[in-house]
Design a protein around this motif. Structure first.
Motif, mmCIF file in Angstrom:
data_model
loop_
_atom_site.group_PDB
_atom_site.id
_atom_site.type_symbol
_atom_site.label_atom_id
_atom_site.label_comp_id
_atom_site.label_asym_id
_atom_site.label_seq_id
_atom_site.Cartn_x
_atom_site.Cartn_y
_atom_site.Cartn_z
ATOM 1 N N LEU A 99 -8.321 2.399 16.538
ATOM 2 C CA LEU A 99 -8.238 2.422 15.287
ATOM 3 C C LEU A 99 -9.282 1.387 14.436
ATOM 4 O O LEU A 99 -9.883 0.381 14.595
ATOM 5 C CB LEU A 99 -7.586 1.496 15.073
ATOM 6 N N PHE A 100 -10.126 1.800 13.724
ATOM 7 C CA PHE A 100 -11.081 0.938 12.989
ATOM 8 C C PHE A 100 -11.308 1.195 11.070
ATOM 9 O O PHE A 100 -10.991 2.665 11.279
ATOM 10 C CB PHE A 100 -12.423 0.547 13.095
ATOM 11 N N THR A 101 -11.791 0.853 10.144
ATOM 12 C CA THR A 101 -12.112 1.113 9.315
ATOM 13 C C THR A 101 -13.539 0.556 8.515
ATOM 14 O O THR A 101 -13.585 -0.421 9.304
ATOM 15 C CB THR A 101 -10.941 0.593 8.307
ATOM 16 N N ARG A 106 -12.930 -1.495 3.687
ATOM 17 C CA ARG A 106 -11.614 -2.736 4.312
ATOM 18 C C ARG A 106 -10.503 -3.343 3.448
ATOM 19 O O ARG A 106 -10.787 -3.482 2.276
ATOM 20 C CB ARG A 106 -12.354 -3.650 4.456
ATOM 21 N N GLN A 107 -10.119 -3.997 3.648
ATOM 22 C CA GLN A 107 -8.999 -4.546 3.169
ATOM 23 C C GLN A 107 -8.328 -3.462 1.734
ATOM 24 O O GLN A 107 -8.292 -4.054 0.437
ATOM 25 C CB GLN A 107 -8.888 -5.708 2.534
ATOM 26 N N SER A 108 -8.002 -2.070 2.264
ATOM 27 C CA SER A 108 -7.563 -1.286 0.671
ATOM 28 C C SER A 108 -6.409 -0.046 1.006
ATOM 29 O O SER A 108 -5.968 0.472 0.275
ATOM 30 C CB SER A 108 -8.966 -0.161 0.450
ATOM 31 N N GLY A 109 -5.812 -0.567 2.383
ATOM 32 C CA GLY A 109 -4.751 -0.123 2.980
ATOM 33 C C GLY A 109 -5.044 1.318 3.743
ATOM 34 O O GLY A 109 -4.244 2.130 4.162
ATOM 35 N N ALA A 111 -6.215 1.533 7.226
ATOM 36 C CA ALA A 111 -5.736 1.220 7.976
ATOM 37 C C ALA A 111 -3.869 1.385 8.001
ATOM 38 O O ALA A 111 -3.669 1.956 9.197
ATOM 39 C CB ALA A 111 -6.208 -0.218 9.015
ATOM 40 N N ARG A 112 -3.768 0.789 6.984
ATOM 41 C CA ARG A 112 -1.889 1.138 6.668
ATOM 42 C C ARG A 112 -1.645 2.389 6.628
ATOM 43 O O ARG A 112 -0.432 2.905 7.291
ATOM 44 C CB ARG A 112 -1.668 0.397 5.689
ATOM 45 N N GLY A 139 -9.094 -9.676 12.894
ATOM 46 C CA GLY A 139 -8.843 -9.053 11.611
ATOM 47 C C GLY A 139 -7.601 -8.221 11.958
ATOM 48 O O GLY A 139 -6.807 -8.107 10.998
ATOM 49 N N CYS A 143 -4.359 -7.653 10.839
ATOM 50 C CA CYS A 143 -3.807 -6.505 9.812
ATOM 51 C C CYS A 143 -2.657 -6.185 10.747
ATOM 52 O O CYS A 143 -1.588 -5.476 9.904
ATOM 53 C CB CYS A 143 -5.094 -5.454 10.595
ATOM 54 N N TYR A 144 -2.150 -6.135 11.974
ATOM 55 C CA TYR A 144 -0.648 -5.122 12.455
ATOM 56 C C TYR A 144 0.096 -6.374 12.175
ATOM 57 O O TYR A 144 1.289 -5.972 11.537
ATOM 58 C CB TYR A 144 -1.765 -5.737 14.313
ATOM 59 N N ARG A 146 0.750 -8.003 9.581
ATOM 60 C CA ARG A 146 0.889 -7.652 7.860
ATOM 61 C C ARG A 146 1.867 -6.002 7.916
ATOM 62 O O ARG A 146 2.716 -5.801 7.071
ATOM 63 C CB ARG A 146 -0.076 -7.533 7.236
HETATM 64 C C1 LIG Z 1 -8.736 -4.354 11.623
HETATM 65 C C2 LIG Z 1 -9.143 -3.515 10.448
HETATM 66 C C3 LIG Z 1 -8.690 -1.964 10.963
HETATM 67 C C4 LIG Z 1 -8.059 -3.144 9.531
HETATM 68 O O1 LIG Z 1 -8.312 -2.394 8.479
HETATM 69 P P1 LIG Z 1 -8.402 -1.784 6.959
HETATM 70 O O2 LIG Z 1 -8.563 -1.066 5.868
HETATM 71 O O3 LIG Z 1 -8.614 -3.072 6.166
HETATM 72 O O4 LIG Z 1 -6.579 -2.702 6.684
HETATM 73 P P2 LIG Z 1 -5.338 -2.716 5.651
HETATM 74 O O5 LIG Z 1 -6.098 -2.494 4.070
HETATM 75 O O6 LIG Z 1 -5.120 -1.227 5.927
HETATM 76 O O7 LIG Z 1 -4.894 -4.212 5.863
HETATM 77 C C5 LIG Z 1 -3.261 -3.995 6.051
HETATM 78 C C6 LIG Z 1 -3.091 -4.432 5.886
HETATM 79 O O8 LIG Z 1 -3.331 -5.996 6.841
HETATM 80 C C7 LIG Z 1 -4.448 -7.121 5.719
HETATM 81 N N1 LIG Z 1 -5.323 -6.964 6.479
HETATM 82 C C8 LIG Z 1 -6.563 -6.474 7.079
HETATM 83 N N2 LIG Z 1 -7.311 -6.652 7.739
HETATM 84 C C9 LIG Z 1 -7.608 -8.129 6.868
HETATM 85 C C10 LIG Z 1 -7.970 -8.983 7.566
HETATM 86 N N3 LIG Z 1 -8.957 -8.903 8.554
HETATM 87 N N4 LIG Z 1 -7.272 -10.340 7.272
HETATM 88 C C11 LIG Z 1 -6.654 -10.622 6.966
HETATM 89 N N5 LIG Z 1 -5.766 -9.081 6.475
HETATM 90 C C12 LIG Z 1 -6.308 -8.621 6.873
HETATM 91 C C13 LIG Z 1 -3.998 -6.281 4.727
HETATM 92 O O9 LIG Z 1 -4.659 -7.379 3.822
HETATM 93 C C14 LIG Z 1 -3.532 -5.974 4.856
HETATM 94 O O10 LIG Z 1 -2.374 -6.138 4.423
HETATM 95 P P3 LIG Z 1 -1.075 -6.461 3.288
HETATM 96 O O11 LIG Z 1 -1.195 -4.741 2.854
HETATM 97 O O12 LIG Z 1 -0.174 -7.050 2.957
HETATM 98 O O13 LIG Z 1 -2.575 -7.246 1.520
HETATM 99 C C15 LIG Z 1 -10.672 -3.175 10.024
HETATM 100 O O14 LIG Z 1 -11.064 -4.511 9.425
HETATM 101 C C16 LIG Z 1 -11.364 -3.080 11.793
HETATM 102 O O15 LIG Z 1 -11.955 -2.025 11.486
HETATM 103 N N6 LIG Z 1 -11.324 -4.145 12.411
HETATM 104 C C17 LIG Z 1 -12.979 -3.909 12.812
HETATM 105 C C18 LIG Z 1 -12.122 -2.490 14.121
HETATM 106 C C19 LIG Z 1 -10.651 -3.602 15.161
HETATM 107 O O16 LIG Z 1 -10.984 -4.329 15.034
HETATM 108 N N7 LIG Z 1 -10.122 -2.772 15.297
HETATM 109 C C20 LIG Z 1 -8.806 -2.872 16.097
HETATM 110 C C21 LIG Z 1 -8.747 -2.541 17.408
HETATM 111 S S1 LIG Z 1 -7.463 -2.779 17.932
#
Ligand SMILES: CC(C)(COP(=O)(O)OP(=O)(O)OC[C@H]1O[C@@H](n2cnc3c(N)ncnc32)[C@H](O)[C@@H]1OP(=O)(O)O)[C@@H](O)C(=O)NCCC(=O)NCCS
Length: 175
Positions: A99-101, A106-109, A111-112, A139, A143-144, A146
């Motif tokens: 899983l990655f964005t 980022r933080q636009s939904g 991953a959700r 992060g 995300c998980y 949230r």
């Molecule tokens: C983790 C990751 C996939 C999140 O992707 P994203 O598209 O930014 O996540 P979303 O926007 O869908 O966020 C979903 C929820 O998590 C929260 N969230 C996401 N990233 C966050 C962060 N860094 N800190 C705090 N909250 C976070 C969002 O605010 C949102 O909550 P809300 O809807 O209540 O406001 C992204 O940061 C990433 O690619 N990280 C590097 C790769 C990684 O670590 N992958 C996981 C491997 S297990």
């Protein structure tokens, strides 16, 4: 992703990944690796890394023709304490993975949306979800949490973190 991306979640579509999107997935993964050290070490074969042998399906979040997010589902068994927490179930365990964005989206939904798509597919196909996340991926852990996942178990993995120590991995189940 390079700057200049005008990002709106409404323009993003999540679809099952096709072979033609894999090269764009590798580009996105490289951005994530450079920003977050995910994966910790750049794989010798990133296409292979994105397509593990036990993959059931993979999805991409597309903004136009650009991959801005990715997720995969793998048919693999969780550690025993996680399986015990899953309880008696008719489904086979499957792990959310890869899983990655990209940083610009980022933080636009994104991953959700990907996690929702994975959960829907798993429910339709009789799989019970779990996932593991490295201790330093703060992060991702936020995300998980949230998106409704709950932490159930932690153990050291058989792969090494950036410091060369067995990685500490936290396991989550859907809330
Ligand atoms: C983790 C990751 C996939 C999140 O992707 P994203 O598209 O930014 O996540 P979303 O926007 O869908 O966020 C979903 C929820 O998590 C929260 N969230 C996401 N990233 C966050 C962060 N860094 N800190 C705090 N909250 C976070 C969002 O605010 C949102 O909550 P809300 O809807 O209540 O406001 C992204 O940061 C990433 O690619 N990280 C590097 C790769 C990684 O670590 N992958 C996981 C491997 S297990």
């Amino acid at each position: 992703m390079s700057s200049g991306l005008s990002f709106r979640l409404v323009d993003v579509v999540v679809v099952a990944r096709t072979d033609g999107q894999v090269a764009s997935c590798v580009e996105a993964l490289r951005e994530v690796h450079l920003a977050d050290a995910y994966p910790v070490r750049w794989p010798a074969d990133p296409v292979d890394w994105l397509t593990p042998a036990d993959a059931l399906n993979s999805w991409v979040a597309m903004a136009g023709d650009r991959v801005v997010g990715h997720a995969a589902l793998r048919r693999t068994d969780p550690p025993t304490p996680v399986a015990e927490r899953m309880g008696p179930t008719l489904g086979s365990p499957a792990m959310v993975s890869r899983l990655f964005t990209v940083p610009a989206a980022r933080q636009s939904g994104v991953a959700r949306r990907l996690l929702d798509e994975v959960a829907g597919w798993a429910a339709d196909h009789g799989y019970e979800l779990f996932l593991g996340v490295a201790d330093n991926a703060l992060g991702a852990r936020r995300c998980y949490e949230r998106t409704g996942w709950r932490h159930v178990f932690t153990e050291h993995a058989d792969w090494l973190d950036a410091d060369g120590r067995p990685a500490l991995v936290h396991y989550y189940l859907p809330g």
